[in-house]
Enzyme design. Structure first.
Site, mmCIF file in Angstrom:
data_model
loop_
_atom_site.group_PDB
_atom_site.id
_atom_site.type_symbol
_atom_site.label_atom_id
_atom_site.label_comp_id
_atom_site.label_asym_id
_atom_site.label_seq_id
_atom_site.Cartn_x
_atom_site.Cartn_y
_atom_site.Cartn_z
ATOM 1 C CE1 TYR A 1 3.364 9.139 10.750
ATOM 2 C CE2 TYR A 1 5.005 9.187 12.498
ATOM 3 C CZ TYR A 1 4.631 8.820 11.214
ATOM 4 O OH TYR A 1 5.514 8.137 10.407
ATOM 5 C CB SER B 1 7.038 5.861 12.990
ATOM 6 O OG SER B 1 7.771 6.967 13.479
ATOM 7 N N GLY C 1 8.170 7.695 -2.360
ATOM 8 C CA GLY C 1 8.907 7.490 -1.109
ATOM 9 C C GLY C 1 9.319 6.048 -0.868
ATOM 10 C CB ILE C 2 9.351 4.114 2.313
ATOM 11 C CG1 ILE C 2 10.252 5.076 3.106
ATOM 12 C CG2 ILE C 2 9.567 2.671 2.742
ATOM 13 C CD1 ILE C 2 9.914 5.178 4.603
ATOM 14 N N GLY C 3 7.553 3.370 -0.141
ATOM 15 C CA GLY C 3 6.745 2.349 -0.831
ATOM 16 C C GLY C 3 7.161 2.168 -2.276
ATOM 17 C CB THR D 1 -0.938 0.028 1.227
ATOM 18 O OG1 THR D 1 -0.155 0.194 2.420
ATOM 19 C CG2 THR D 1 -1.784 -1.241 1.321
HETATM 20 P P1 NAP Z 1 5.461 9.667 1.434
HETATM 21 O O1 NAP Z 1 6.611 9.851 0.514
HETATM 22 O O2 NAP Z 1 4.649 10.838 1.867
HETATM 23 O O3 NAP Z 1 4.498 8.556 0.805
HETATM 24 C C1 NAP Z 1 3.312 8.202 1.444
HETATM 25 C C2 NAP Z 1 2.600 7.149 0.611
HETATM 26 O O4 NAP Z 1 1.396 6.787 1.315
HETATM 27 C C3 NAP Z 1 2.197 7.681 -0.755
HETATM 28 O O5 NAP Z 1 2.481 6.702 -1.738
HETATM 29 C C4 NAP Z 1 0.678 7.874 -0.627
HETATM 30 O O6 NAP Z 1 -0.027 7.601 -1.829
HETATM 31 C C5 NAP Z 1 0.324 6.812 0.393
HETATM 32 N N1 NAP Z 1 -0.947 7.111 1.054
HETATM 33 C C6 NAP Z 1 -1.239 8.099 1.931
HETATM 34 N N2 NAP Z 1 -2.551 8.053 2.262
HETATM 35 C C7 NAP Z 1 -3.081 7.009 1.571
HETATM 36 C C8 NAP Z 1 -4.375 6.447 1.479
HETATM 37 N N3 NAP Z 1 -5.415 6.959 2.183
HETATM 38 N N4 NAP Z 1 -4.574 5.372 0.680
HETATM 39 C C9 NAP Z 1 -3.545 4.842 -0.039
HETATM 40 N N5 NAP Z 1 -2.288 5.338 -0.005
HETATM 41 C C10 NAP Z 1 -2.065 6.405 0.788
HETATM 42 O O7 NAP Z 1 5.933 8.990 2.801
HETATM 43 P P2 NAP Z 1 7.061 7.913 3.132
HETATM 44 O O8 NAP Z 1 8.120 8.597 3.882
HETATM 45 O O9 NAP Z 1 7.384 7.103 1.932
HETATM 46 O O10 NAP Z 1 6.242 7.035 4.198
HETATM 47 C C11 NAP Z 1 5.898 5.682 3.988
HETATM 48 C C12 NAP Z 1 5.573 5.075 5.352
HETATM 49 O O11 NAP Z 1 6.733 5.132 6.186
HETATM 50 C C13 NAP Z 1 4.475 5.814 6.116
HETATM 51 O O12 NAP Z 1 3.633 4.912 6.771
HETATM 52 C C14 NAP Z 1 5.250 6.645 7.105
HETATM 53 O O13 NAP Z 1 4.500 6.943 8.264
HETATM 54 C C15 NAP Z 1 6.407 5.709 7.415
HETATM 55 N N6 NAP Z 1 7.571 6.411 7.975
HETATM 56 C C16 NAP Z 1 8.241 7.344 7.261
HETATM 57 C C17 NAP Z 1 9.326 7.994 7.835
HETATM 58 C C18 NAP Z 1 10.122 9.037 7.117
HETATM 59 O O14 NAP Z 1 10.983 9.693 7.763
HETATM 60 N N7 NAP Z 1 9.922 9.256 5.829
HETATM 61 C C19 NAP Z 1 9.713 7.675 9.140
HETATM 62 C C20 NAP Z 1 8.995 6.723 9.845
HETATM 63 C C21 NAP Z 1 7.927 6.086 9.252
HETATM 64 P P3 NAP Z 1 -0.627 8.763 -2.801
HETATM 65 O O15 NAP Z 1 0.462 9.803 -2.895
HETATM 66 O O16 NAP Z 1 -0.872 8.006 -4.080
HETATM 67 O O17 NAP Z 1 -1.888 9.263 -2.163
#
Ligand code: NAP
Length: 245
Positions: free
Chosen positions: A154, A141, A15-17, A10
């Site tokens: 969060y 996280s 980003g990470i995904g 999902t």
């Molecule tokens: P990101 O670049 O903002 O990407 C977030 C992703 O989540 C996007 O692909 C977005 O899809 C998707 N998303 C958000 N709401 C959604 C929904 N309602 N339904 C389906 N997809 C949804 O963030 P990231 O840093 O890659 O974060 C990925 C995960 O890692 C998150 O759970 C975040 O909390 C966790 N995390 C990140 C960090 C960090 O420092 N970056 C640290 C700890 C944990 P769309 O853009 O297509 O809507």
């Protein structure tokens, strides 16, 4: 050779995904990439991989909505007849004083980051239980582990995910389904685009490994967890030593 493992991730549009999806597809897993708002980015990932003769499926669904999740899971099962690996990665963040968080914002955070995993896991489990095989990875996280000022909703959503991981690992172990969390530290993605250069420098000074993380570090942990067969119920924090619990 194509792996016979089917992976649903999902929030794979950026980003990470996105890194996890691209890497697993390149390593021959059958990948279904879920996205919500970033359709263009999801299509770009799909077409860049297609240029290398790598096929992935993309599917739009808001994971905070159970009906949309059910359509997503049905799409996967119709296409591949199973889901071996479910990665709950989609998430949002918000920085706000606790007293300023509205009811709507609280519910949206919990629904998107936590209840979404209840939906995806609930709908995926019949297939995993039938196959007596499954690997579920929840991306939580460090803030779920140690708490974060001005990110209470969060942090609560991520702590909830970790509790789901531990509890489900106990419930699903007898069905040979492993459930783990990866709890990243600070990772260089759009989620942190609100941080200034000097914010990043200050944070970096607190990290023993001397740098913020890249999505690839999380992907490596995902790859290991998929191939592992004896780790379950664990919260693995990939954070450069920033938080050691
Ligand atoms: P990101 O670049 O903002 O990407 C977030 C992703 O989540 C996007 O692909 C977005 O899809 C998707 N998303 C958000 N709401 C959604 C929904 N309602 N339904 C389906 N997809 C949804 O963030 P990231 O840093 O890659 O974060 C990925 C995960 O890692 C998150 O759970 C975040 O909390 C966790 N995390 C990140 C960090 C960090 O420092 N970056 C640290 C700890 C944990 P769309 O853009 O297509 O809507």
């Amino acid at each position: 050779m194509k792996s016979n493992k089917v992976v649903l991730i999902t929030g794979g549009s950026q980003g990470i995904g996105a890194d996890i999806a691209k890497t697993l597809a390149t390593n021959n897993y059958n990948v279904i990439l879920n996205y919500n708002k970033s359709e263009e980015q999801a299509k770009k990932i799909q077409s860049e991989l297609a240029e290398k003769n790598i096929n992935i499926e993309i599917f739009k669904a808001d994971v905070s909505n159970h009906m949309e999740v059910t359509k997503l899971i049905n799409f996967c099962i119709n296409k591949y007849h199973k889901i071996d690996v479910l990665i709950n990665n989609a998430g949002i963040s918000q920085t706000k004083l606790f007293t300023d968080i509205s009811d709507l914002e609280w519910n949206h955070m919990i629904q998107t980051n936590l209840t979404s995993a209840f939906y995806t896991i609930k709908d995926t489990l019949p297939s995993m239980i039938h196959n007596k095989f499954g690997c579920i990875i929840n991306i939580s996280s460090i803030w779920g582990l140690v708490g974060s000022s001005c990110e209470v909703h969060y942090s609560v959503s991520k702590a909830g995910l970790d509790a789901m991981t531990k509890s489900l690992a106990k419930e699903l172990g007898p069905s040979n389904i492993r459930v783990n969390s990866i709890a990243p530290g600070i990772i260089n993605t759009n989620m942190n685009k609100n941080l200034s250069e000097s914010d990043i420098q200050d944070i970096t000074q607190e990290i023993p490994l001397g740098t913020i993380g890249n999505p690839q570090s999380i992907t490596k942990c995902v790859q290991w967890l998929i191939e592992d067969d004896y780790t379950t119920g664990q919260i693995i924090s990939v954070n450069g030593g920033w938080v050691i619990t």
